[in-house]
Write a protein that holds these residues in place. Structure first.
Motif, short mmCIF file in Angstrom:
data_model
loop_
_atom_site.label_atom_id
_atom_site.label_comp_id
_atom_site.label_asym_id
_atom_site.label_seq_id
_atom_site.Cartn_x
_atom_site.Cartn_y
_atom_site.Cartn_z
N THR A 126 0.83 -1.21 0.00
CA THR A 126 0.00 0.00 0.00
C THR A 126 0.86 1.27 0.00
N ARG A 127 2.14 1.10 0.36
CA ARG A 127 3.07 2.23 0.32
C ARG A 127 3.75 2.38 -1.05
N ARG A 128 3.54 1.41 -1.93
CA ARG A 128 4.22 1.42 -3.23
C ARG A 128 3.30 1.86 -4.37
N VAL A 129 1.99 1.71 -4.19
CA VAL A 129 1.06 2.13 -5.23
C VAL A 129 0.84 3.63 -5.12
N PRO A 130 0.28 4.26 -6.18
CA PRO A 130 -0.03 5.70 -6.07
C PRO A 130 -0.88 5.99 -4.84
N ALA A 131 -0.58 7.10 -4.18
CA ALA A 131 -1.29 7.46 -2.94
C ALA A 131 -2.80 7.46 -3.17
N PHE A 132 -3.52 6.87 -2.22
CA PHE A 132 -4.98 6.83 -2.31
C PHE A 132 -5.56 7.18 -0.94
N PRO A 133 -6.74 7.78 -0.90
CA PRO A 133 -7.35 8.14 0.38
C PRO A 133 -7.76 6.89 1.16
N THR A 134 -7.69 6.97 2.47
CA THR A 134 -8.08 5.83 3.31
C THR A 134 -9.52 5.43 3.08
N SER A 135 -10.37 6.38 2.68
CA SER A 135 -11.77 6.04 2.43
C SER A 135 -11.92 5.02 1.31
N ALA A 136 -10.92 4.89 0.43
CA ALA A 136 -10.98 3.90 -0.65
C ALA A 136 -10.95 2.47 -0.12
N ILE A 137 -10.58 2.29 1.13
CA ILE A 137 -10.66 0.96 1.74
C ILE A 137 -12.11 0.47 1.69
N GLY A 138 -13.06 1.40 1.71
CA GLY A 138 -14.46 1.02 1.58
C GLY A 138 -14.74 0.32 0.27
N LEU A 139 -14.11 0.77 -0.81
CA LEU A 139 -14.26 0.10 -2.11
C LEU A 139 -13.70 -1.31 -2.05
N PHE A 140 -12.53 -1.47 -1.42
CA PHE A 140 -11.94 -2.80 -1.28
C PHE A 140 -12.91 -3.72 -0.53
N GLY A 141 -13.55 -3.18 0.51
CA GLY A 141 -14.48 -3.99 1.30
C GLY A 141 -15.70 -4.40 0.52
N VAL A 142 -16.22 -3.47 -0.30
CA VAL A 142 -17.41 -3.78 -1.10
C VAL A 142 -17.12 -4.90 -2.09
N VAL A 143 -16.02 -4.77 -2.84
CA VAL A 143 -15.69 -5.78 -3.85
C VAL A 143 -15.35 -7.11 -3.19
N SER A 144 -14.55 -7.08 -2.14
CA SER A 144 -14.17 -8.31 -1.45
C SER A 144 -15.38 -8.97 -0.79
N GLY A 145 -16.28 -8.16 -0.23
CA GLY A 145 -17.50 -8.71 0.35
C GLY A 145 -18.38 -9.37 -0.69
N ALA A 146 -18.49 -8.75 -1.86
CA ALA A 146 -19.30 -9.34 -2.93
C ALA A 146 -18.69 -10.66 -3.40
N LEU A 147 -17.36 -10.72 -3.50
CA LEU A 147 -16.71 -11.97 -3.90
C LEU A 147 -16.91 -13.06 -2.85
N SER A 148 -16.88 -12.67 -1.57
CA SER A 148 -17.12 -13.64 -0.50
C SER A 148 -18.53 -14.20 -0.55
N LEU A 149 -19.50 -13.33 -0.83
CA LEU A 149 -20.88 -13.79 -0.94
C LEU A 149 -21.06 -14.69 -2.16
N ALA A 150 -20.31 -14.43 -3.23
CA ALA A 150 -20.36 -15.31 -4.40
C ALA A 150 -19.81 -16.69 -4.04
N CYS A 151 -18.73 -16.72 -3.25
CA CYS A 151 -18.19 -18.00 -2.79
C CYS A 151 -19.20 -18.73 -1.91
N HIS A 152 -19.91 -17.98 -1.08
CA HIS A 152 -20.95 -18.59 -0.24
C HIS A 152 -22.03 -19.24 -1.09
N ALA A 153 -22.46 -18.54 -2.14
CA ALA A 153 -23.52 -19.06 -3.00
C ALA A 153 -23.11 -20.35 -3.69
#
Length: 273
Positions: free
Chosen positions: A158-185
């Protein structure tokens, strides 16, 4: 100091994860993780305009949040849980050891290495002292080791990629959560959740699978990854101690020995220049 306080905040929240997981052990793990990650992302939704990050950064977030949990769940299903959990807790040691490789401006000092090893020894005592170790070999230790590497490398990358706001962690959570629910299904049976289940899942999402990730990101952006990695060994100690309190079991010598090793390692590591 501010960075270490952010890290300690994330560590304190992660220490509650095992106790919450124990109360929700009847909920399929991918369903639990998917719902918690989606709930945990909600505080960042009002700042959705800040989620415009490069595809490389999004891929890193999915790699960290989804990849880590996916491999950890595979390991816990295939390998003995106690040993798999111990292998997974190599990630703080890997953060310390790999820091110079991912962040060339950092160098390892003798005290960093000694503190990291002492911290892992303390974590091993805390985890194994809880009982339940089988001593058996399992191929499931490989995904546990891979999950540890993923979280360590994600934390450093996270220190090597272009600087991003901490709020973007929310996007990571949304996509990862959706993938987890797909695995559940695909992989898990459907279940009906009670009101108590939803309450505990919400607490898990807003805490160890939500706010902790935001605090962790701030800590890594502001602080020394070597020191933060050593501090992270407080997580298994706090988790084990909280489990003892919740289950009504007495503290043992192993917890005291673990506390001495981990706290000693944390003090030595954070004082190392």
């Amino acid at each position: 100091m501010n960075a270490n306080l952010y890290a300690l905040g994330a560590i304190a929240l992660w220490a509650t994860l095992a106790s919450l997981g124990l109360a929700l052990r009847h909920v399929p793990p991918f369903l639990l993780t998917g719902l918690a990650l989606l709930i945990g992302s909600m505080p960042a939704w009002p700042r959705i305009r800040e989620w415009k990050v490069p595809p490389r950064t999004i891929a890193l977030g999915i790699y960290g949040l989804f990849g880590y949990h996916f491999l950890l769940f595979v390991a816990l299903r295939v390998a003995p849980a106690v040993e798999a959990n111990l292998v997974n807790y190599l990630w703080p040691l890997l953060i310390v050891v790999l820091a110079p490789m991912f962040l060339p401006d950092l160098r390892l000092r003798f005290f960093h290495v000694v503190a990291a090893i002492a911290g892992f020894a303390g974590a091993a005592i805390a985890i194994l002292g809880g009982g339940g170790a089988s001593g058996a070999w399992s191929w499931g230790y490989l995904p546990a080791l891979a999950s540890a590497f993923i979280w360590a490398s994600y934390s450093l990358w996270t220190r090597r990629v272009p600087a991003f706001p901490t709020s973007a962690i929310g996007l990571f959570g949304v996509v990862s959560g959706a993938l987890s629910l797909a695995c559940h299904a695909v992989l898990e049976p459907s279940v009906t959740l009670s009101a108590r289940d939803w309450l505990l899942i919400t607490v898990m999402g807003l805490g160890p699978l939500g706010a902790a990730f935001f605090l962790w990101d701030r800590a890594l952006k502001l602080g020394d990854a070597r020191q933060i990695g050593i501090l992270s060994y407080i997580t298994p100690l706090g988790s084990t101690a909280l489990l003892l309190v919740v289950s009504g079991r007495a503290f043992t010598w192993s917890i005291l020995a673990s506390a001495a090793l981990i706290l000693g390692a944390a003090i030595a590591g954070t004082r190392a220049r």
